[in-house]
Motif scaffolding. Structure first.
Motif, PDB file in Angstrom:
ATOM      1  N   HIS A 103       0.832  -1.209   0.000  1.00 33.01           N
ATOM      2  CA  HIS A 103       0.000   0.000   0.000  1.00 33.01           C
ATOM      3  C   HIS A 103       0.865   1.258   0.000  1.00 33.01           C
ATOM      4  O   HIS A 103       0.630   2.198  -0.774  1.00 33.01           O
ATOM      5  CB  HIS A 103      -0.898   0.041   1.241  1.00 33.01           C
ATOM      6  N   ARG A 104       1.881   1.260   0.882  1.00 33.93           N
ATOM      7  CA  ARG A 104       2.693   2.461   1.053  1.00 33.93           C
ATOM      8  C   ARG A 104       3.516   2.786  -0.195  1.00 33.93           C
ATOM      9  O   ARG A 104       3.740   3.958  -0.511  1.00 33.93           O
ATOM     10  CB  ARG A 104       3.618   2.300   2.263  1.00 33.93           C
ATOM     11  N   ALA A 105       3.974   1.755  -0.896  1.00 32.76           N
ATOM     12  CA  ALA A 105       4.752   2.001  -2.107  1.00 32.76           C
ATOM     13  C   ALA A 105       3.911   2.724  -3.153  1.00 32.76           C
ATOM     14  O   ALA A 105       4.383   3.658  -3.816  1.00 32.76           O
ATOM     15  CB  ALA A 105       5.285   0.686  -2.662  1.00 32.76           C
ATOM     16  N   ILE A 106       2.654   2.314  -3.304  1.00 33.44           N
ATOM     17  CA  ILE A 106       1.773   2.977  -4.273  1.00 33.44           C
ATOM     18  C   ILE A 106       1.427   4.384  -3.806  1.00 33.44           C
ATOM     19  O   ILE A 106       1.475   5.348  -4.583  1.00 33.44           O
ATOM     20  CB  ILE A 106       0.493   2.147  -4.502  1.00 33.44           C
ATOM     21  N   LEU A 107       1.072   4.526  -2.540  1.00 31.54           N
ATOM     22  CA  LEU A 107       0.704   5.850  -2.007  1.00 31.54           C
ATOM     23  C   LEU A 107       1.825   6.862  -2.165  1.00 31.54           C
ATOM     24  O   LEU A 107       1.586   8.039  -2.445  1.00 31.54           O
ATOM     25  CB  LEU A 107       0.337   5.727  -0.529  1.00 31.54           C
ATOM     26  N   ALA A 108       3.056   6.393  -1.988  1.00 25.02           N
ATOM     27  CA  ALA A 108       4.206   7.294  -2.070  1.00 25.02           C
ATOM     28  C   ALA A 108       4.610   7.602  -3.501  1.00 25.02           C
ATOM     29  O   ALA A 108       5.470   8.455  -3.734  1.00 25.02           O
ATOM     30  CB  ALA A 108       5.394   6.683  -1.318  1.00 25.02           C
TER      31      ALA A 108
ATOM     32  N   ALA B 219      -2.149  12.441  -6.553  1.00 24.28           N
ATOM     33  CA  ALA B 219      -2.189  11.879  -5.200  1.00 24.28           C
ATOM     34  C   ALA B 219      -3.486  11.117  -4.969  1.00 24.28           C
ATOM     35  O   ALA B 219      -3.490  10.034  -4.363  1.00 24.28           O
ATOM     36  CB  ALA B 219      -2.029  12.985  -4.165  1.00 24.28           C
ATOM     37  N   ILE B 220      -4.590  11.664  -5.458  1.00 22.53           N
ATOM     38  CA  ILE B 220      -5.887  11.009  -5.284  1.00 22.53           C
ATOM     39  C   ILE B 220      -5.936   9.711  -6.080  1.00 22.53           C
ATOM     40  O   ILE B 220      -6.465   8.695  -5.609  1.00 22.53           O
ATOM     41  CB  ILE B 220      -7.031  11.951  -5.689  1.00 22.53           C
ATOM     42  N   ALA B 221      -5.378   9.709  -7.277  1.00 25.34           N
ATOM     43  CA  ALA B 221      -5.351   8.490  -8.086  1.00 25.34           C
ATOM     44  C   ALA B 221      -4.560   7.395  -7.370  1.00 25.34           C
ATOM     45  O   ALA B 221      -4.955   6.222  -7.364  1.00 25.34           O
ATOM     46  CB  ALA B 221      -4.736   8.778  -9.454  1.00 25.34           C
ATOM     47  N   ARG B 222      -3.438   7.771  -6.750  1.00 23.26           N
ATOM     48  CA  ARG B 222      -2.655   6.779  -5.994  1.00 23.26           C
ATOM     49  C   ARG B 222      -3.458   6.259  -4.810  1.00 23.26           C
ATOM     50  O   ARG B 222      -3.394   5.072  -4.469  1.00 23.26           O
ATOM     51  CB  ARG B 222      -1.336   7.395  -5.525  1.00 23.26           C
ATOM     52  N   GLN B 223      -4.225   7.143  -4.178  1.00 18.72           N
ATOM     53  CA  GLN B 223      -5.059   6.749  -3.044  1.00 18.72           C
ATOM     54  C   GLN B 223      -6.121   5.731  -3.484  1.00 18.72           C
ATOM     55  O   GLN B 223      -6.362   4.735  -2.785  1.00 18.72           O
ATOM     56  CB  GLN B 223      -5.726   7.995  -2.467  1.00 18.72           C
ATOM     57  N   ILE B 224      -6.719   5.961  -4.627  1.00 16.82           N
ATOM     58  CA  ILE B 224      -7.731   5.041  -5.153  1.00 16.82           C
ATOM     59  C   ILE B 224      -7.108   3.699  -5.499  1.00 16.82           C
ATOM     60  O   ILE B 224      -7.687   2.637  -5.235  1.00 16.82           O
ATOM     61  CB  ILE B 224      -8.429   5.665  -6.385  1.00 16.82           C
ATOM     62  N   ARG B 225      -5.917   3.714  -6.081  1.00 19.60           N
ATOM     63  CA  ARG B 225      -5.241   2.477  -6.455  1.00 19.60           C
ATOM     64  C   ARG B 225      -4.764   1.691  -5.244  1.00 19.60           C
ATOM     65  O   ARG B 225      -4.695   0.460  -5.278  1.00 19.60           O
ATOM     66  CB  ARG B 225      -4.047   2.788  -7.361  1.00 19.60           C
ATOM     67  N   ALA B 226      -4.429   2.400  -4.158  1.00 18.17           N
ATOM     68  CA  ALA B 226      -3.796   1.749  -3.013  1.00 18.17           C
ATOM     69  C   ALA B 226      -4.763   1.330  -1.914  1.00 18.17           C
ATOM     70  O   ALA B 226      -4.509   0.350  -1.214  1.00 18.17           O
ATOM     71  CB  ALA B 226      -2.737   2.675  -2.420  1.00 18.17           C
ATOM     72  N   LEU B 227      -5.854   2.070  -1.738  1.00 26.41           N
ATOM     73  CA  LEU B 227      -6.688   1.903  -0.547  1.00 26.41           C
ATOM     74  C   LEU B 227      -8.142   1.629  -0.902  1.00 26.41           C
ATOM     75  O   LEU B 227      -8.533   1.649  -2.063  1.00 26.41           O
ATOM     76  CB  LEU B 227      -6.625   3.180   0.307  1.00 26.41           C
ATOM     77  N   ASN B 228      -8.932   1.388   0.148  1.00 26.93           N
ATOM     78  CA  ASN B 228     -10.383   1.378   0.003  1.00 26.93           C
ATOM     79  C   ASN B 228     -10.838   2.835   0.075  1.00 26.93           C
ATOM     80  O   ASN B 228     -11.338   3.304   1.106  1.00 26.93           O
ATOM     81  CB  ASN B 228     -11.032   0.550   1.106  1.00 26.93           C
TER      82      ASN B 228
ATOM     83  N   CYS C 291     -10.007   4.343 -11.262  1.00 23.01           N
ATOM     84  CA  CYS C 291      -9.859   5.547 -12.061  1.00 23.01           C
ATOM     85  C   CYS C 291      -8.823   5.292 -13.146  1.00 23.01           C
ATOM     86  O   CYS C 291      -8.038   4.348 -13.057  1.00 23.01           O
ATOM     87  CB  CYS C 291      -9.452   6.745 -11.199  1.00 23.01           C
ATOM     88  N   LEU C 292      -8.826   6.165 -14.156  1.00 24.82           N
ATOM     89  CA  LEU C 292      -7.851   6.067 -15.230  1.00 24.82           C
ATOM     90  C   LEU C 292      -6.598   6.868 -14.868  1.00 24.82           C
ATOM     91  O   LEU C 292      -6.647   7.737 -13.992  1.00 24.82           O
ATOM     92  CB  LEU C 292      -8.455   6.614 -16.528  1.00 24.82           C
ATOM     93  N   PRO C 293      -5.474   6.593 -15.528  1.00 20.95           N
ATOM     94  CA  PRO C 293      -4.279   7.422 -15.307  1.00 20.95           C
ATOM     95  C   PRO C 293      -4.580   8.884 -15.610  1.00 20.95           C
ATOM     96  O   PRO C 293      -5.381   9.198 -16.499  1.00 20.95           O
ATOM     97  CB  PRO C 293      -3.268   6.834 -16.296  1.00 20.95           C
ATOM     98  N   ILE C 294      -3.946   9.777 -14.872  1.00 22.07           N
ATOM     99  CA  ILE C 294      -4.178  11.215 -15.057  1.00 22.07           C
ATOM    100  C   ILE C 294      -3.619  11.677 -16.398  1.00 22.07           C
ATOM    101  O   ILE C 294      -2.490  11.333 -16.765  1.00 22.07           O
ATOM    102  CB  ILE C 294      -3.517  12.020 -13.923  1.00 22.07           C
ATOM    103  N   LYS C 295      -4.418  12.458 -17.143  1.00 20.12           N
ATOM    104  CA  LYS C 295      -3.982  13.003 -18.423  1.00 20.12           C
ATOM    105  C   LYS C 295      -3.456  14.427 -18.226  1.00 20.12           C
ATOM    106  O   LYS C 295      -4.120  15.258 -17.600  1.00 20.12           O
ATOM    107  CB  LYS C 295      -5.143  12.997 -19.425  1.00 20.12           C
ATOM    108  N   ALA C 296      -2.284  14.675 -18.758  1.00 21.84           N
ATOM    109  CA  ALA C 296      -1.627  15.967 -18.552  1.00 21.84           C
ATOM    110  C   ALA C 296      -2.430  17.140 -19.101  1.00 21.84           C
ATOM    111  O   ALA C 296      -2.353  18.260 -18.592  1.00 21.84           O
ATOM    112  CB  ALA C 296      -0.237  15.947 -19.178  1.00 21.84           C
TER     113      ALA C 296
ATOM    114  N   LEU D  31      -7.946  17.118 -13.806  1.00 26.18           N
ATOM    115  CA  LEU D  31      -9.169  16.347 -13.601  1.00 26.18           C
ATOM    116  C   LEU D  31      -8.799  14.887 -13.365  1.00 26.18           C
ATOM    117  O   LEU D  31      -7.810  14.383 -13.900  1.00 26.18           O
ATOM    118  CB  LEU D  31     -10.077  16.436 -14.829  1.00 26.18           C
ATOM    119  N   ILE D  32      -9.630  14.215 -12.558  1.00 27.37           N
ATOM    120  CA  ILE D  32      -9.467  12.777 -12.386  1.00 27.37           C
ATOM    121  C   ILE D  32     -10.628  12.080 -13.090  1.00 27.37           C
ATOM    122  O   ILE D  32     -11.757  12.585 -13.086  1.00 27.37           O
ATOM    123  CB  ILE D  32      -9.403  12.391 -10.896  1.00 27.37           C
ATOM    124  N   ASN D  33     -10.340  10.959 -13.728  1.00 30.81           N
ATOM    125  CA  ASN D  33     -11.344  10.199 -14.470  1.00 30.81           C
ATOM    126  C   ASN D  33     -11.734   8.955 -13.674  1.00 30.81           C
ATOM    127  O   ASN D  33     -11.019   7.948 -13.686  1.00 30.81           O
ATOM    128  CB  ASN D  33     -10.796   9.773 -15.830  1.00 30.81           C
ATOM    129  N   ILE D  34     -12.856   9.012 -12.983  1.00 28.05           N
ATOM    130  CA  ILE D  34     -13.320   7.880 -12.179  1.00 28.05           C
ATOM    131  C   ILE D  34     -14.145   6.944 -13.054  1.00 28.05           C
ATOM    132  O   ILE D  34     -15.033   7.383 -13.794  1.00 28.05           O
ATOM    133  CB  ILE D  34     -14.161   8.382 -10.994  1.00 28.05           C
TER     134      ILE D  34
END
Length: 336
Positions: free
Chosen positions: A136-141, A234-243, A258-263, A295-298
Motif C-alpha cells: 500500500h505504502r509504495a503505491i501511495l508514495a 495523489a488522489i489516483a494513488r489513493q484510489i489504487r492503493a486503498l479502500n 480511475c484512469l491514469p491522469i492526463k496531462a 481532472l481525475i477520471n473515475i
C-alpha cells in the motif's frame, strides 16, 4: 546435514501472499532437495456473514498436500501453550524456517531453533517500507519500483540482513491487488532461488542501511477518505492503493477505480466538483499541483448496499449530476 540429505523446511504464513510461496516450494521440493515437514499458520477465524470458522489459504494448501499443520496462538515462554509450541517446533528438527506474512511474533528462541535460522519473504526492497503495509505504502508514495527481499530474520521489525532481492517496476495501472499478486509470485521465485544454495546466500548477506529505513504503518480507515483539494495524482494513488471513499449527499461512497491522469485535462472548477458524468468516466476537479488543477477520471464507484457500478451505469442511473460536489455532508452545493 550431508549433501544427500534433504533440507528440513518449516513454512510459516497465513494469507494468499504466503500461499503462493508455499505452492512454489511444494512444486519444487524435488529440485530444491527439501522436505516441507510442517506448516505454521494463524488459528482459524470466523469470517463471512454466517461467521463460519474458516482456515487460512496456507492451511488449505497444506492439508491438500498432507503436510502437518500447527496453529499456536503464541510462542511466549510466559504461557504454557507458548512453551509447548516451541517444543513442537524443535521436535520437527527444522534446518530452516520460511516466514511469509505469518502474523505472529517470533521470539529470539524461535528464530534460533532452525539450523540456518528463519528467512522472511518481505514485500519491499528493504530497508524501504519495513512493517505491515509495504505494498500500500509504495503505491501511495508514488514509488517507481518495489520488489521482494529475502531477509535473515532478527529481533526488530524487518531489520535483519538481506540475502536476495528481486525488483519490480510499478506502473500507473498497478493497484494494491495487482501489485500483491505480482510480488507474491516473485516471493516464491526468490525463496526458491535462495534455497538452491542457502549457505552461499547467507555468506553474502548484506546489512541494511539504517539511514535509508522507513516504516509502512498499518493502513487506517481514515486514510481512505479522499481530500479533493489534493492533486489528482495523489488522489489516483489513493484510489489504487486503498479502500478509497468520499461522501455524496451525506452518504459514504466507495471510489473503486480511475484512469491514469492526463496531462492535458485541466480545470478551474472548485476541488471536488463533478465536471462531467460521462459513460466512459466521471470527471472530477481536484486540487492544485504545481499551479495546475487536473481532472481525475473515475470509472467505478459503489454506493452503500449496492454493487460496484461502472461510469456508464452511474450515468444511465442518474446517480450523479454535472456540478455536484463530492466530499460534502449534503447535496446543496451544486452549479446553477
Amino acid at each position: 546435514m550431508t549433501t544427500n540429505q534433504k533440507m528440513r523446511v518449516v513454512f510459516a504464513g497465513t494469507p494468499e501472499f504466503a500461499r503462493v510461496a508455499l505452492q512454489k516450494l511444494i512444486d519444487e521440493q524435488s529440485s530444491l532437495n527439501i522436505d516441507i515437514v510442517a506448516v505454521y499458520t494463524q488459528p482459524d477465524r470466523k469470517a463471512g456473514r454466517g461467521q463460519k470458522l474458516t482456515c487460512s489459504p496456507v492451511k488449505e494448501l497444506a492439508i491438500a498436500h498432507h503436510i502437518p499443520v500447527e496453529q499456536p496462538v503464541s510462542f511466549s515462554l510466559k504461557h504454557e501453550n507458548g512453551q509447548n509450541a516451541r517444543q513442537t517446533l524443535a521436535d520437527y528438527r527444522p534446518d530452516v524456517m520460511i516466514v511469509a506474512a505469518y502474523g505472529l511474533i517470533l521470539p529470539l528462541g524461535v528464530l534460533n531453533t532452525p539450523t540456518f535460522g528463519c528467512l522472511n519473504i518481505h514485500g519491499s526492497l528493504l530497508p524501504r517500507w519495513r512493517g505491515a503495509a509495504p505494498i500500500h505504502r509504495a503505491i501511495l508514495a508514488g514509488d517507481d519500483e518495489t520488489g521482494i527481499t529475502i531477509m535473515q530474520m532478527a529481533q526488530g521489525l524487518d531489520t535483519g540482513d538481506m540475502l536476495y532481492k528481486i525488483s519490480y517496476k510499478i506502473n500507473e495501472l498497478d493497484t494494491t491487488q495487482t501489485l500483491h499478486d505480482k510480488l507474491a509470485e516473485l516471493g516464491g521465485q526468490a525463496i526458491a532461488e535462495v534455497l538452491k544454495d542457502l549457505p552461499k546466500y547467507q555468506a553474502g548477506a548484506q546489512k541494511q542501511d539504517e539511514t535509508q529505513a522507513n516504516y509502512a504503518q498499518k493502513i487506517t480507515t481514515e486514510e481512505g477518505q479522499i481530500d479533493w483539494t489534493k492533486s489528482a495524482f495523489a488522489i489516483a494513488r489513493q484510489i489504487r492503493a486503498l479502500n478509497a471513499y468520499t461522501f455524496i449527499d451525506g452518504e459514504r461512497v466507495k471510489v473503486l477505480e480511475c484512469l491514469p491522469i492526463k496531462a492535458d485535462q485541466l480545470s478551474t472548477q472548485n476541488a471536488g466538483r463533478v465536471v462531467s458524468v460521462g459513460k466512459k468516466a466521471i470527471l472530477v476537479a481536484c486540487g492544485d499541483d504545481d499551479g495546475k488543477q487536473h481532472l481525475i477520471n473515475i470509472t467505478k464507484m459503489q454506493w452503500a448496499g449496492g454493487k460496484p457500478l461502472s461510469a456508464e451505469q452511474i450515468a444511465v442511473g442518474d446517480k450523479l449530476q454535472d456540478g455536484q460536489m463530492l466530499g460534502v455532508a449534503d447535496g446543496a452545493n451544486r452549479e446553477v
